[in-house]
Structure formats: structure tokens, C-alpha cells
Scaffold this active site. Structure first.
Site, PDB file in Angstrom:
ATOM      1  N   HIS A  77       0.832  -1.209   0.000  1.00 26.25           N
ATOM      2  CA  HIS A  77       0.000   0.000   0.000  1.00 26.25           C
ATOM      3  C   HIS A  77       0.869   1.261   0.000  1.00 26.25           C
ATOM      4  O   HIS A  77       0.739   2.124  -0.877  1.00 26.25           O
ATOM      5  CB  HIS A  77      -0.920  -0.013   1.231  1.00 26.25           C
ATOM      6  N   GLU A  78       1.760   1.345   0.968  1.00 23.29           N
ATOM      7  CA  GLU A  78       2.605   2.549   1.047  1.00 23.29           C
ATOM      8  C   GLU A  78       3.533   2.617  -0.166  1.00 23.29           C
ATOM      9  O   GLU A  78       3.859   3.705  -0.641  1.00 23.29           O
ATOM     10  CB  GLU A  78       3.398   2.580   2.355  1.00 23.29           C
TER      11      GLU A  78
ATOM     12  N   GLU B 201      -4.759   7.880  -2.974  1.00 20.91           N
ATOM     13  CA  GLU B 201      -5.194   6.601  -2.423  1.00 20.91           C
ATOM     14  C   GLU B 201      -5.513   5.596  -3.541  1.00 20.91           C
ATOM     15  O   GLU B 201      -5.387   4.388  -3.335  1.00 20.91           O
ATOM     16  CB  GLU B 201      -6.410   6.839  -1.515  1.00 20.91           C
TER      17      GLU B 201
END
Ligand code: CO
Length: 466
Positions: free
Chosen positions: A229-230, A259
Site C-alpha cells: 500500500h505505502e 489513495e
């Protein structure tokens, strides 16, 4: 920072916020921007840079230094109160501070001005251009379509993920995570990864992007998907145009688009079968004792459990949006003045039962779980859902544009997808609005059906639904 440092730090940041504010509303800056905006020979990029700067300038002008300092102080106090009250699971400690914060936020909406709904003013700070009208449509779909779908899943035969909660050596987990980042082509010469309590991404320039992950010994899932995700956030930051560094166009469009990048990698890619066809054997080599008897099919189903739960950040990619729905409904009511802060725990618990069917046992696991409101971030939560919905729509398009994308991923070759993202999204920085970018990339504005179709296709197979 040690705990005792917080009080003076609150004073320091309030002073700095005031000073920064005074610089941002300097008359000379405004005169220059106005003069520049009238010039006829600007390139399209210069024009956008001036437009965005002037927009920021005009917004800043609406605030008094006094208000900015007050907001900063209340934020520090509110954050501290939240920490304490979460620790003790006692909402009453937090309520008076949050009440002050909400009062200020309502005032802020008035200061900024808005059309139709005060929430729009705050939403615009995180997701420029987004409105209550747009979100109401999306969340109506979440309420009507997603709730029904999750009920179907709940009635199906459930899968097992117990393998993920054995003791996984932390160093090995870390090393595996680094390999995943490298496979995504996260540039370690222009970034690094560290450990933190809550994973996040921060950047100082496209050449200095820092991501963090969280490694928990008895939870393999936490490290892997926070890493991916990051990493997705980090790739976006590293792909922003260096030529526009320091200018609006050198920045991300919005939190929702940011996002979308993290969630596409995390879910559409990182929780897909092709991705684990590429990586599972390797993971098994890291942890043979834990995983040698877990087949790829078992693993894939286990990492994609759909199960309503109490905590947003632990939620699966489907029920996640119910968590956001509850927060969205609360935020709107708060801004309308139709609900009082001390009524929040009851509202929260009722709606968790209504949408997720789970019973909240303590405020720490309920209304106190997130930090956002204590920071004054109202209008932030919806950007998480927007991110997933944009991700699904972009990924759908990527599969049309890139021949053999699924095969690339299956072979561990992430470059075609990254190049597509660079070309279509990253390199533009803030040149387009979120809505225009979405139209330019996919031919239409944001449409929930792409997420719904993605979820249906994927989970109908996993849960053997008709
Ligand atoms: Co994120």
C-alpha cells in the site's frame, strides 16, 4: 517526541502556523499572482500553476491569523485528549475537545464559503471538486449494492486464514517486504523504508520519498499489505514531475487519487491471484515450516476473507466501505449541526450494527479508533473510498490498454503497469482535476460500477457464488 514535550510543541506549531499564514497572504505575493494570471503568453502548465497558486492565495486570505493559530492550538489539545481517551476507552475525556474542534470546523466552512452544504467546503480541502451530491450517489450504491453482496458472501462457505497468524520472524518479514517493493520498482535511490506504529508515506521531493511499514510477529498480513500500500503511494510521489518541484503541478491531485495508487497496488494487484502466482513460491521459501502445507489456492482465499469487523484499518477491501459510510454520515450530521458530539458513541454503535452487523464493546474499538477528527480532518474519510473506486476504474482501463497485463503480473513483471501509471497519471502532477483525469484516462467520470464489478468477479469465484 517525549510525551511531556507536547505542550510547548503545541505553542511552537501555533506560532509557526501563524507565521506561515502571514507569508501566504502577503500582499506582494497576491499582486504578483494577479499580474501573472493576466499574462497572455503563458504555457498551459504555467497557467495551471498560476491558477492553483492564486486559488491557494485567495483561500488563505479568508482566514485571520488569529483563527489559524486557534485552530492549531485546539488541534494539538484535541489530539492529546484523543490519545488519552482512547487509551482509557473513555469518550467523555475527548468530547469537550472534539466539540470545540467541530465548532471551529463549522466556522471554517462559513469562512471558506460553500454551495449547498457546509461539508463541501471541508471536502474540497482534501478532494478538490468533490461534493456531497457526488458522494451521496456513491454511498447510496455502497448501501444498496454492497450490503446485499456481503450478505451473500456471509451465507457462503467460509475460508481459512489461520496460517497468517503463526509466528513469522520479523527480520525475514522485513526482507520479504523489501523484495516486494523492489519488484514494484520503488526506487531505493530516491526513497527508503522504515518501521512505524502506523504505516505512512512522506516525501520531501520526488527524489526523497519515505515509506514505513509495520511488522507484527504473529500477523503476516499486516507487513505485506501495508508495504504494498505505502509502496503504491511512494511510486506516485516518485513519479511526480521533478520539473515542477515546489510548484502546484509538482504535487498530487488529491487524497482520493493518491489513495487510488496505493489501493490499486495493494488490492487490485497485491491481493490478486496472478500476483501470488508470481510471489507465493518465494514467500514459501522464506517460511517453509509455516507455509509448505498451505496451497496457493488456500493462501489466496485466506488473504481475501470478507468478514465484517470493528476496526477500519483491519477491514477487508469490501466491508471497508461500510466503515467509511458510517463516518461520512456522522461528519455530514456534525456539519449540519444535527448531531451533538456526546451522541456520537450511540450513533456509531447503532450504525455498526446496522451496516456491519457487529457489536461495539468499547469506545476504544468504536468511535475512538481513528485519529482523524482530533486533527480536524473532517471530509478526509470519503477519500479512502474514492481511492478504491478510482483504483478499480483505472485498473479496468489498464487491463484494456496493456496487452497481457495479467500475464505480466503473473511473471512478476510490474513494469508495464508502472509505466502506464507514470504515463497516464503520475507525470501530470496536478495538471488535471481528479474528475478530468478520470475522464481522460478512462473516458468517463468516476463510476461505482467498476468497483462493484471488480468485487463481484473476484469474490464470486473465491466464495463460489452463483
Ligand atoms: Co493510503
Amino acid at each position: 517526541m517525549p510525551e511531556k514535550g507536547a505542550d510547548f510543541r503545541a505553542q511552537q506549531t501555533a506560532t509557526l502556523s501563524g507565521m506561515a499564514h502571514e507569508m501566504s497572504v502577503d500582499k506582494e505575493l497576491g499582486d504578483l499572482l494577479k499580474k501573472l494570471s493576466k499574462k497572455k503568453d503563458l504555457t498551459p502548465k504555467q497557467k495551471r500553476n498560476i491558477e492553483e497558486s492564486l486559488k491557494d492565495y485567495k483561500e488563505s486570505k479568508k482566514y485571520t491569523t488569529e483563527f489559524v493559530e486557534q485552530l492549531s492550538r485546539v488541534t494539538s489539545e484535541c489530539f492529546q485528549a484523543w490519545q488519552k481517551s482512547k487509551k482509557e476507552s473513555n469518550f467523555k475525556l475527548y468530547a469537550p475537545h472534539l466539540t470545540k474542534m467541530i465548532d471551529l470546523k463549522r466556522k471554517e466552512a462559513d469562512i471558506l464559503g460553500y454551495k449547498k452544504h457546509p461539508y463541501n467546503a471541508l471536502l474540497d480541502q482534501h478532494e478538490p471538486g468533490a461534493t456531497v451530491d457526488q458522494l451521496d450517489v456513491l454511498f447510496k450504491d455502497v448501501r444498496e449494492q454492497l450490503v446485499v453482496f456481503v450478505k451473500k458472501i456471509a451465507a457462503a462457505k467460509q475460508n481459512d486464514d489461520s496460517f497468517a497468524y503463526k509466528n513469522y520472524n520479523k527480520d525475514k518479514q522485513w526482507n520479504f517486504g523489501i523484495e516486494l517493493l523492489k519488484q514494484m520498482h520503488f526506487d531505493f535511490e530516491a526513497g527508503r523504508q522504515d518501521i512505524s506504529m502506523h504505516p505512512f508515506t512522506t516525501n520531501f521531493s520526488p527524489q526523497d520519498v519515505r515509506v514505513t511499514t509495520k511488522v507484527i510477529e504473529n500477523n503476516l498480513k499486516s507487513m505485506i499489505w501495508s508495504c504494498i500500500h505505502e509502496g503504491g503511494h511512494g511510486l506516485y510521489e516518485q513519479g511526480l514531475p521533478s520539473s515542477e518541484y515546489g510548484l502546484p503541478l509538482g504535487e498530487a491531485i488529491s487524497l482520493g487519487i493518491h489513495e487510488s495508487q496505493s489501493r490499486m497496488w495493494e488490492n487490485n494487484v497485491g491481493r490478486s491471484l496472478p500476483y501470488w502466482k508470481a510471489n507465493y513460491k518465494h514467500l514459501q521459501k522464506y517460511f517453509p515450516a509455516h507455509l509448505k502445507n498451505v496451497s496457493l489456492d488456500h493462501f489466496y482465499k485466506g488473504i481475501n476473507l470478507v468478514k465484517p469487523s470493528l476496526i477500519r484499518i483491519e477491514a477487508d477491501e469490501v466491508t471497508y466501505h461500510f466503515h467509511i459510510l458510517v463516518r461520512y454520515e456522522i461528519e455530514k450530521l456534525l456539519m449540519e449541526g444535527k448531531i451533538k458530539v456526546n451522541e456520537l458513541p450511540e450513533f456509531w454503535n447503532e450504525h455498526y450494527m446496522k451496516y456491519l452487523g457487529v457489536k461495539v464493546k468499547s469506545d476504544a474499538e468504536g468511535v475512538l479508533q481513528d485519529v482523524h477528527w482530533s486533527h480536524g480532518s473532517i471530509g478526509y474519510f470519503p477519500t479512502y473510498s474514492l481511492g478504491s473506486f478510482y483504483a478499480a476504474q483505472f485498473f479496468h482501463q489498464a487491463n484494456k490498454d496493456i496487452k497481457g497485463l495479467q500475464k505480466n503480473i503473473e511473471e512478476g513483471n510490474m513494469l508495464p503497469l508502472l509505466n502506464w501509471l507514470r504515463e497516464k497519471i503520475h507525470r501530470h502532477g496536478k495538471f488535471y482535476s481528479a474528475e478530468d483525469l478520470c475522464k481522460k484516462v478512462t473516458g468517463e467520470k468516476l463510476n461505482f460500477k467498476y468497483f462493484m464489478n471488480y468485487a463481484k468477479d473476484k469474490y464470486s469465484v473465491i466464495y463460489n457464488l452463483k
